[in-house]
Design an enzyme around this catalytic site. Structure first.
Site, PDB file in Angstrom:
ATOM      1  N   LEU A 144      -1.461  10.946  13.382  1.00 59.33           N
ATOM      2  CA  LEU A 144      -1.213   9.569  13.840  1.00 59.33           C
ATOM      3  C   LEU A 144      -0.509   9.526  15.194  1.00 59.33           C
ATOM      4  O   LEU A 144      -0.376   8.445  15.775  1.00 59.33           O
ATOM      5  CB  LEU A 144      -0.367   8.816  12.801  1.00 59.33           C
ATOM      6  CG  LEU A 144      -0.981   8.689  11.399  1.00 59.33           C
ATOM      7  CD1 LEU A 144      -0.055   7.903  10.490  1.00 59.33           C
ATOM      8  CD2 LEU A 144      -2.348   8.026  11.461  1.00 59.33           C
ATOM      9  N   ASN A 191      -1.444  -0.712  12.595  1.00 59.51           N
ATOM     10  CA  ASN A 191      -2.275  -1.486  13.517  1.00 59.51           C
ATOM     11  C   ASN A 191      -3.738  -1.425  13.111  1.00 59.51           C
ATOM     12  O   ASN A 191      -4.116  -0.705  12.184  1.00 59.51           O
ATOM     13  CB  ASN A 191      -2.079  -1.004  14.964  1.00 59.51           C
ATOM     14  CG  ASN A 191      -2.502   0.442  15.165  1.00 59.51           C
ATOM     15  OD1 ASN A 191      -3.515   0.892  14.638  1.00 59.51           O
ATOM     16  ND2 ASN A 191      -1.716   1.189  15.947  1.00 59.51           N
ATOM     17  N   GLN A 227       3.300   1.319   3.126  1.00 59.04           N
ATOM     18  CA  GLN A 227       3.040   0.288   4.139  1.00 59.04           C
ATOM     19  C   GLN A 227       3.478  -1.077   3.640  1.00 59.04           C
ATOM     20  O   GLN A 227       3.273  -1.434   2.483  1.00 59.04           O
ATOM     21  CB  GLN A 227       1.546   0.258   4.490  1.00 59.04           C
ATOM     22  CG  GLN A 227       1.186  -0.708   5.610  1.00 59.04           C
ATOM     23  CD  GLN A 227      -0.274  -0.586   6.023  1.00 59.04           C
ATOM     24  OE1 GLN A 227      -0.912   0.432   5.770  1.00 59.04           O
ATOM     25  NE2 GLN A 227      -0.816  -1.613   6.654  1.00 59.04           N
ATOM     26  N   HIS A 258      -0.160   5.382  16.804  1.00 59.42           N
ATOM     27  CA  HIS A 258       0.779   4.413  16.238  1.00 59.42           C
ATOM     28  C   HIS A 258       2.148   4.643  16.860  1.00 59.42           C
ATOM     29  O   HIS A 258       2.549   5.787  17.094  1.00 59.42           O
ATOM     30  CB  HIS A 258       0.873   4.566  14.722  1.00 59.42           C
ATOM     31  CG  HIS A 258      -0.400   4.262  14.002  1.00 59.42           C
ATOM     32  ND1 HIS A 258      -0.644   3.053  13.414  1.00 59.42           N
ATOM     33  CD2 HIS A 258      -1.507   5.034  13.791  1.00 59.42           C
ATOM     34  CE1 HIS A 258      -1.849   3.075  12.851  1.00 59.42           C
ATOM     35  NE2 HIS A 258      -2.387   4.271  13.068  1.00 59.42           N
ATOM     36  N   PHE A 264       4.747   1.114   8.588  1.00 58.24           N
ATOM     37  CA  PHE A 264       4.691   2.092   7.503  1.00 58.24           C
ATOM     38  C   PHE A 264       5.810   3.107   7.670  1.00 58.24           C
ATOM     39  O   PHE A 264       6.349   3.304   8.771  1.00 58.24           O
ATOM     40  CB  PHE A 264       3.324   2.788   7.408  1.00 58.24           C
ATOM     41  CG  PHE A 264       2.939   3.610   8.608  1.00 58.24           C
ATOM     42  CD1 PHE A 264       3.248   4.965   8.693  1.00 58.24           C
ATOM     43  CD2 PHE A 264       2.223   3.030   9.658  1.00 58.24           C
ATOM     44  CE1 PHE A 264       2.872   5.720   9.790  1.00 58.24           C
ATOM     45  CE2 PHE A 264       1.839   3.782  10.761  1.00 58.24           C
ATOM     46  CZ  PHE A 264       2.160   5.136  10.830  1.00 58.24           C
ATOM     47  N   ARG A 269       0.846  -1.201   0.000  1.00 62.86           N
ATOM     48  CA  ARG A 269       0.000   0.000   0.000  1.00 62.86           C
ATOM     49  C   ARG A 269       0.878   1.247   0.000  1.00 62.86           C
ATOM     50  O   ARG A 269       1.730   1.414   0.873  1.00 62.86           O
ATOM     51  CB  ARG A 269      -0.897  -0.017   1.238  1.00 62.86           C
ATOM     52  CG  ARG A 269      -1.945   1.084   1.303  1.00 62.86           C
ATOM     53  CD  ARG A 269      -2.817   0.862   2.532  1.00 62.86           C
ATOM     54  NE  ARG A 269      -3.823   1.873   2.698  1.00 62.86           N
ATOM     55  CZ  ARG A 269      -4.097   2.487   3.849  1.00 62.86           C
ATOM     56  NH1 ARG A 269      -3.413   2.168   4.949  1.00 62.86           N
ATOM     57  NH2 ARG A 269      -5.038   3.394   3.918  1.00 62.86           N
ATOM     58  N   PHE A 292       1.549  10.649   1.883  1.00 65.79           N
ATOM     59  CA  PHE A 292       1.201  10.056   3.174  1.00 65.79           C
ATOM     60  C   PHE A 292       2.247   9.042   3.609  1.00 65.79           C
ATOM     61  O   PHE A 292       3.149   9.355   4.385  1.00 65.79           O
ATOM     62  CB  PHE A 292      -0.187   9.436   3.095  1.00 65.79           C
ATOM     63  CG  PHE A 292      -0.717   8.858   4.381  1.00 65.79           C
ATOM     64  CD1 PHE A 292      -0.226   9.262   5.625  1.00 65.79           C
ATOM     65  CD2 PHE A 292      -1.719   7.887   4.362  1.00 65.79           C
ATOM     66  CE1 PHE A 292      -0.713   8.728   6.810  1.00 65.79           C
ATOM     67  CE2 PHE A 292      -2.213   7.353   5.537  1.00 65.79           C
ATOM     68  CZ  PHE A 292      -1.704   7.774   6.750  1.00 65.79           C
TER      69      PHE A 292
END
Length: 390
Positions: A142, A122, A83, A146, A133, A75, A80
């Site tokens: 985030l 997660n 991942q 995370h 990521f 991903r 951004f």
């Protein structure tokens, strides 16, 4: 220089270092060297370290080797993050930690405050496994959700290449991006010796990994490097080694990134001229390679980028000393359009080039070819219409 383009400093010389060698579409891509923040998140860092080395054996839940090798980045979201870490299902639904299927959030002391931060993916609180990521930008939303446990020290430039890869459904890269090898490095390793170099030089493959001696001009050193890499490309081009030439021009362009240098507030006018000319030259030479490789559609964006680099306004006004390259590039773009049978676009570029070089035989030949093909097209259309109404 904007902070996004500055080299990352190590947090602690005693923290573990790991690496990813990453391939794109079955070809070598680049290397990431990562510092794991064992000093702040020892449990999370150890999980990742062992997943890099594969020393933990097989997972209790998956029954598969606890190892990132051959694991994809499944991903990627531009602006951004990237991942990966799902070594079992390879789609974001699997994976497993060295402690069992999941383990708890260790702490949220460190922040997602810049590009290259390594954090646990997660599915909610205390659901850490093997998925992770790497940020492309600061992702402050985030924080507190995370666990940040590392940072990319080498490879921020390659990370940018990953970010720009085409993606499809569910943000999956169209071309496979795979961890082809991974492992641990000695904490005392000289990172400059482990940084991938451009073949035939001692220059890093990406300028973000360039070591700038204290007191030196970063722009001058990087543009000197660009010139050196471009000259290597010219050598390959003269030998007929077009793929190698194209590769060198693309590498040189990393060192002549106008988007980076135009954000440098202290740049001098001569530096600005130099980076624009180098960028244009590398783009135009890339187009020449692509035309010979019969890839005209790929040549056109390079020509357009070269023309933008040379232009000092929206009217494509060009300094007198740069007009020969401007004309050459217009001609190459015209050739590309001609090869694609886009006659109107080809004629427009040839005519623009002719205004500056009215007696150039190559340009006049290009115009003649367009006229001949256009005439043949009109005759064919005329015959087709005649049949329709016969």
């Amino acid at each position: 220089m904007p902070t996004e383009y500055l080299k990352t400093e190590r947090r602690s010389e005693s923290n573990p270092l790991v690496f990813f060698d990453i391939g794109i579409d079955g070809r070598p891509g680049g290397r990431l060297i990562i510092e794991l923040f064992k000093d702040v998140t020892p449990k999370t860092a150890e999980n990742f370290r062992q997943l890099c080395t594969g020393e933990a054996g097989e997972g209790k839940s998956t029954g598969l080797p606890l190892h990132f090798k051959k694991c994809p980045f499944h991903r990627i979201i531009k602006g951004f993050m990237a991942q990966g870490g799902d070594f079992s299902n390879k789609d974001g639904t699997g994976g497993e930690s060295i402690y069992g299927e999941k383990f708890e959030d260790e702490n949220f002391e460190l922040l997602h405050d810049r590009k290259g931060m390594l954090s646990m993916a997660n599915a909610g609180a205390d659901t850490n496994g093997s998925q992770f990521f790497i940020t492309f930008v600061a992702t402050k939303h985030l924080n507190g959700k995370h666990v940040v446990f590392g940072q990319v020290l080498v490879g921020l430039g390659f990370l940018r290449d990953m970010e720009l890869c085409e993606t499809g459904e569910n943000d999956k890269p169209v071309k496979d991006i795979i961890i082809t090898d991974c492992g641990e490095l000695e904490p005392t390793s000289d990172l400059s010796q482990l940084t991938p170099k451009i073949e035939g030089t001692d220059l890093p493959a990406y300028p973000q990994d360039f070591d700038i001696p204290e007191g030196s001009s970063e722009m001058k050193l990087k543009l000197d490097a660009c010139e050196k890499i471009k000259d290597l490309g010219n050598g390959f081009f003269k030998e007929g080694n077009l793929e190698s030439a194209l590769s060198r021009y693309e590498q040189a362009l990393r060192y002549a990134d106008i988007d980076i240098y135009t954000m440098e507030e202290t740049r001098e006018p001569e530096d600005d001229k130099r980076v624009r000319l180098l960028s244009a030259s590398c783009h135009s030479n890339s187009a020449a390679c692509l035309l010979k490789l019969e890839r005209p559609s790929d040549a056109i964006p390079h020509c357009s980028s070269a023309i933008r680099s040379l232009s000092i306004d929206f009217e494509e006004t060009v300094h007198e000393e740069n007009k020969p390259l401007y004309v050459k590039t217009l001609f190459r773009r015209g050739q590309a359009y001609l090869a694609m049978k886009k006659l109107d676009e080809a004629m427009e570029d040839f005519q623009k080039a002719r205004k500056t070089s009215p007696d150039d035989k190559s340009i006049l030949g290009g115009i003649a070819k367009v006229k001949k093909l256009d005439q043949a097209r009109r005759e064919k259309e005329k015959k087709a219409y005649a049949k329709m109404f016969a």
